[in-house]
Scaffold this active site. Structure first.
Site, PDB file in Angstrom:
ATOM      1  N   ILE A 159       0.893  -1.148   0.074  1.00 33.16           N
ATOM      2  CA  ILE A 159       0.249  -0.153  -0.046  1.00 33.16           C
ATOM      3  C   ILE A 159       0.869   1.305   0.038  1.00 33.16           C
ATOM      4  O   ILE A 159       0.387   2.315  -0.586  1.00 33.16           O
ATOM      5  CB  ILE A 159      -1.166   0.121   1.148  1.00 33.16           C
ATOM      6  N   SER A 206      11.685  -0.065   7.940  1.00 36.39           N
ATOM      7  CA  SER A 206      11.218  -1.258   7.619  1.00 36.39           C
ATOM      8  C   SER A 206      12.241  -2.304   7.408  1.00 36.39           C
ATOM      9  O   SER A 206      13.305  -1.895   7.262  1.00 36.39           O
ATOM     10  CB  SER A 206      10.642  -0.975   5.830  1.00 36.39           C
ATOM     11  N   LYS A 258      -5.563   1.418   7.780  1.00 40.48           N
ATOM     12  CA  LYS A 258      -6.865   0.831   8.265  1.00 40.48           C
ATOM     13  C   LYS A 258      -6.531  -0.581   8.211  1.00 40.48           C
ATOM     14  O   LYS A 258      -5.727  -1.210   7.521  1.00 40.48           O
ATOM     15  CB  LYS A 258      -8.056   1.102   7.603  1.00 40.48           C
TER      16      LYS A 258
HETATM   17  P1  NAP Z   1       2.268  -5.737   3.212  1.00 42.06           P
HETATM   18  O1  NAP Z   1       2.756  -5.313   2.020  1.00 42.06           O
HETATM   19  O2  NAP Z   1       1.966  -7.288   3.283  1.00 42.06           O
HETATM   20  O3  NAP Z   1       2.737  -4.962   4.437  1.00 42.06           O
HETATM   21  C1  NAP Z   1       3.390  -3.993   4.520  1.00 42.06           C
HETATM   22  C2  NAP Z   1       4.861  -3.991   5.193  1.00 42.06           C
HETATM   23  O4  NAP Z   1       4.928  -4.328   6.394  1.00 42.06           O
HETATM   24  C3  NAP Z   1       5.609  -5.160   4.614  1.00 42.06           C
HETATM   25  O5  NAP Z   1       6.127  -4.842   3.541  1.00 42.06           O
HETATM   26  C4  NAP Z   1       6.796  -5.428   5.835  1.00 42.06           C
HETATM   27  O6  NAP Z   1       7.758  -4.554   5.489  1.00 42.06           O
HETATM   28  C5  NAP Z   1       5.685  -4.793   7.133  1.00 42.06           C
HETATM   29  N1  NAP Z   1       5.544  -6.073   7.687  1.00 42.06           N
HETATM   30  C6  NAP Z   1       4.968  -7.152   7.499  1.00 42.06           C
HETATM   31  N2  NAP Z   1       4.964  -8.163   8.631  1.00 42.06           N
HETATM   32  C7  NAP Z   1       5.365  -7.283   9.500  1.00 42.06           C
HETATM   33  C8  NAP Z   1       5.755  -7.725  10.895  1.00 42.06           C
HETATM   34  N3  NAP Z   1       5.343  -9.070  11.459  1.00 42.06           N
HETATM   35  N4  NAP Z   1       6.256  -6.863  11.386  1.00 42.06           N
HETATM   36  C9  NAP Z   1       6.665  -5.447  11.262  1.00 42.06           C
HETATM   37  N5  NAP Z   1       6.614  -5.214   9.979  1.00 42.06           N
HETATM   38  C10 NAP Z   1       5.931  -6.022   9.183  1.00 42.06           C
HETATM   39  O7  NAP Z   1       0.679  -5.383   3.218  1.00 42.06           O
HETATM   40  P2  NAP Z   1      -0.192  -4.020   2.593  1.00 42.06           P
HETATM   41  O8  NAP Z   1      -0.914  -4.616   1.453  1.00 42.06           O
HETATM   42  O9  NAP Z   1       0.670  -2.847   2.184  1.00 42.06           O
HETATM   43  O10 NAP Z   1      -1.154  -3.500   4.004  1.00 42.06           O
HETATM   44  C11 NAP Z   1      -0.748  -2.974   5.230  1.00 42.06           C
HETATM   45  C12 NAP Z   1      -1.923  -2.184   5.916  1.00 42.06           C
HETATM   46  O11 NAP Z   1      -2.618  -1.349   4.791  1.00 42.06           O
HETATM   47  C13 NAP Z   1      -2.836  -3.186   6.064  1.00 42.06           C
HETATM   48  O12 NAP Z   1      -3.393  -2.813   7.393  1.00 42.06           O
HETATM   49  C14 NAP Z   1      -3.861  -3.205   5.095  1.00 42.06           C
HETATM   50  O13 NAP Z   1      -5.460  -3.450   5.392  1.00 42.06           O
HETATM   51  C15 NAP Z   1      -3.830  -1.632   4.875  1.00 42.06           C
HETATM   52  N6  NAP Z   1      -4.073  -1.475   3.258  1.00 42.06           N
HETATM   53  C16 NAP Z   1      -3.821  -2.291   2.217  1.00 42.06           C
HETATM   54  C17 NAP Z   1      -4.347  -2.175   1.094  1.00 42.06           C
HETATM   55  C18 NAP Z   1      -3.969  -3.142  -0.234  1.00 42.06           C
HETATM   56  O14 NAP Z   1      -4.395  -2.606  -1.437  1.00 42.06           O
HETATM   57  N7  NAP Z   1      -2.859  -3.619   0.056  1.00 42.06           N
HETATM   58  C19 NAP Z   1      -5.566  -0.935   0.861  1.00 42.06           C
HETATM   59  C20 NAP Z   1      -5.757  -0.305   1.660  1.00 42.06           C
HETATM   60  C21 NAP Z   1      -4.987  -0.414   3.032  1.00 42.06           C
HETATM   61  P3  NAP Z   1       9.134  -5.209   6.126  1.00 42.06           P
HETATM   62  O15 NAP Z   1       9.266  -6.516   5.724  1.00 42.06           O
HETATM   63  O16 NAP Z   1      10.250  -4.187   5.007  1.00 42.06           O
HETATM   64  O17 NAP Z   1       9.583  -4.800   7.385  1.00 42.06           O
END
Ligand code: NAP
Length: 308
Positions: free
Chosen positions: A14, A36, A90
């Protein structure tokens, strides 16, 4: 006015899709650091932990926390304790109580906490709210059905406890519903379907009501292939309202009355700057409360195991 010096924590999907372009086009913010474990942003000083970042870059004014919800409280606590304004992706946290704690901490530190709900800023949501304010609503149906393999490929955290499963997109629908309805609603019954090999639901059906007996039902499902559905349909005394495509389009009795280009994240950052400048927080927990209620009241059904 000088820009708000911003840092991002949790550089993932995101952040790349939405946060970085929105910040780049908003003169109120200047991105000066990231934290990160793996992700970095070209040209921006990068740290692997929020503690290292806050220690090394004291001029940070505000922090956007974009990691999965289960890991957000600790980072938010550190940032607020250091006197930084905080933007929470969120859902704002893994539990209601931890977010309430953060709200109190922000208040005691005199900084702003923003529990962002991006879907509330979808183009036609305000028009839907205005339409419903002038009508009697006979019923409302919320249909949020999408293909998890397409939208969340191999995202393990989303299937773990606290990852919310189908409520991760479903909470977006709830953020819209709680914004456009004239009165608060509450869940009256729910069924949650859990794959046998997962800790979070793949589907949920819920009924809600309000003080005047509103007939509201919602269906969330992650097994939808083909056409994806993010629709809210209300039958009213002024006609049938369809808010479709996640809040992008509004039709009344089949006639399209509102459609504009999507601007959800640019508007979230405008709002974040506004509350920082006004010295206040914006934390509405209603969508997360409904999810908690669904887990509290809902029947559990076990369904086929899910594999990506
Ligand atoms: P993601 O790419 O899976 O996670 C974001 C980053 O968080 C990862 O690249 C990782 O970075 C870090 N992370 C993952 N697991 C972790 C852990 N155990 N401890 C600490 N850091 C960790 O997820 P995302 O899709 O971006 O979503 C993140 C948030 O945004 C969620 O709450 C989601 O609901 C919200 N969101 C997502 C979207 C969408 O379309 N994807 C849309 C709106 C809102 P590092 O490995 O570099 O630490």
């Amino acid at each position: 006015m000088s820009p708000i010096k911003l840092a991002i924590v949790g550089v993932g999907k995101i952040v790349r899709d939405q946060h970085l372009p929105s910040i780049a086009n908003n003169a109120d913010f200047e991105l000066i650091a990231t934290a990160s474990r793996h992700g970095t942003v070209d040209g921006i000083p990068a740290f692997t932990t929020i503690k290292a970042m806050l220690d090394a870059v004291p001029e940070i004014d505000a922090v956007s926390l974009c990691m999965p919800p289960q890991y957000r409280y600790e980072a938010a606590y550190k940032a607020l304790s250091a006197g930084k304004h905080v933007f929470l992706e969120k859902p704002p946290g893994a539990t209601l109580s931890e977010v309430a704690d953060l709200e109190n901490l922000a208040k005691s530190k005199g900084v702003s906490l923003f529990a962002s709900w991006h879907s509330r800023y979808a183009p036609a949501v305000e028009a839907a709210r205005e339409f419903l304010a002038g009508t009697t609503i006979r019923s409302m149906r919320v249909i949020w059905k999408e293909d998890v393999r397409h939208w969340h490929p191999n995202q393990e955290w989303i299937w773990q406890a606290g990852g919310l499963g189908v409520f991760d997109p479903g909470i977006n629908a709830l953020s819209i519903v709680t914004h456009i309805l004239p009165r608060p609603v509450f869940i009256t019954a729910a069924t949650l379907e859990f794959p046998e090999n997962r800790d979070a639901p793949i589907a949920a059906s819920m009924t809600f009501s309000d003080a005047k007996g509103l007939d509201l039902a919602a269906e969330f499902d992650w097994r939808q292939t083909g056409k994806q559905s993010w629709d809210i349909v209300a039958k009213t005394d002024a006609g049938e309202m369809v808010l479709s495509e996640g809040g992008a389009k509004l039709s009344i009795d089949g006639k399209l009355v509102h459609e504009e280009p999507e601007q959800e994240y640019p508007m979230l950052y405008r709002r974040f700057a506004e509350i920082i400048r006004a010295g206040r927080s914006d934390v509405d927990l209603a969508p997360l409360r409904h999810v908690a209620d669904a887990f509290m009241l809902g029947r559990r059904k076990f369904v086929d195991s899910f594999y990506d």
